[in-house]
Design an enzyme around this catalytic site. Structure first.
Site: not given
Ligand code: DX5
Ligand code: ZN
Length: 220
Positions: A13, A38, A40, A42, A71, A73, A142, A180
Site C-alpha cells: 500500500s 494497493h 488507499d 480516503m 480500495h 474508503m 479489514m 488489509d
Molecule cells: C488502512 C488501509 C490499509 C493500510 C495497510 O486503512 O486500508 O491498506 O494502509 O497498512 P499497514 O500494513 O501499515 O497496516
Molecule cells: Zn487498504
C-alpha cells in the site's frame, strides 16, 4: 504436519510511501517482486483521514506494470468508481458500510470492465456481504479499523477470514480473499493459513530495508 498454503499475492500500500516521491515507491514495489499496488483512497468522512484521488492513480499508471488495487474508503463510492476505472484501476473495492445498492455498484464496476471488490470493517459481520459473494471478484477483509497505516492486526479478524474461506468453498465460489491491516512477517503466515490469497502491506513494506526479502518472507 503443517497444512500447505498457496503462495499469496503481495499488494504493498502506497499509503506508507513518501508522498513526495510516489513514482519511486512504485518502482520499489515493482523491483520487490510484489504483483499488486494497493491504493488507499480516503475521503476524511468514511474514515478520519484524507489521501488522494484518481489523478494520482492515473499519473502513476504508466509508471507501473502492477495490478492497481483501488480500495475506496469513501462515502458514496458509486460517485467515484468510473473515475478510478478511467484512471487505470484493475480492481475497484468499495465498503459495504458505505453503500445502499451494493449489488448495483458491483454490476456497474463490471460494466466499466473492471474487477469488483467489497470490503468490510472489523465490526461488520460477514452476513452483510453474503448476498454479494456470488458476484464479486474480491473480498477485502479489514484487519484493523481503517484510516491509518501502521496499526496492529486484530487477531479475531482472522476468524472472519477462516469463516469466509469456508463459505467460499461450500458455495464453490471463486472470489479472492484479501487481508488489509497489520500484515508483517509475524502475521502473514496466520493470515494465509486462515485463507487469505492477497496480503496488503503498508508500514512493513515501506520500512523494510530489503523489500525483495520481505516479499519473499511474506510469501513464505
Ligand atoms: C488502512 C488501509 C490499509 C493500510 C495497510 O486503512 O486500508 O491498506 O494502509 O497498512 P499497514 O500494513 O501499515 O497496516
Ligand atoms: Zn487498504
Amino acid at each position: 504436519m503443517q497444512k500447505p498454503v498457496k503462495k499469496p499475492i503481495i499488494a504493498p500500500s502506497i499509503l506508507s510511501a513518501d508522498f513526495s516521491n510516489i513514482a519511486a515507491a512504485a518502482a520499489d514495489i515493482d523491483a520487490s517482486g510484489a504483483e499488486w499496488i494497493h491504493l488507499d483512497i480516503m475521503d476524511g468522512k468514511f474514515v478520519p483521514n484524507l489521501t488522494f484521488g484518481p489523478k494520482l492513480a492515473s499519473d502513476l499508471r504508466p509508471k507501473s506494470p502492477g495490478v492497481f488495487d483501488a480500495h475506496l474508503m469513501v462515502c458514496e463510492p458509486e460517485r467515484l468508481a468510473d473515475r478510478f476505472a478511467q484512471a487505470g484501476a484493475d480492481y475497484i473495492t468499495f465498503h459495504i458500510e458505505a453503500v445502499t445498492h451494493a449489488h448495483r455498484l458491483a454490476a456497474a464496476i463490471h460494466g466499466l470492465g473492471k474487477k469488483a471488490g467489497v470490503s468490510l470493517v472489523p465490526s461488520t459481520p460477514l452476513s452483510l456481504i453474503e448476498p454479494l459473494l456470488a458476484v464479486v471478484d474480491l473480498v477485502l477483509v479489514m484487519a484493523v479499523d481503517p484510516g491509518f497505516g501502521g496499526q496492529e492486526l486484530i487477531p479475531w479478524c482472522l476468524d472472519k477470514i477462516r469463516a469466509l474461506a469456508g463459505m467460499r468453498e461450500r458455495a464453490g465460489q471463486g472470489f479472492l480473499i484479501s487481508v488489509d491491516g497489520g500484515i508483517n512477517q509475524s502475521t502473514a503466515r496466520s493470515a494465509r493459513e486462515a485463507g487469505a490469497d492477497v496480503l496488503v502491506t503498508g508500514a512493513a513494506f515501506f520500512t523494510a530495508p530489503d523489500k525483495a526479502a520481505l516479499v519473499q518472507a511474506l510469501k513464505g
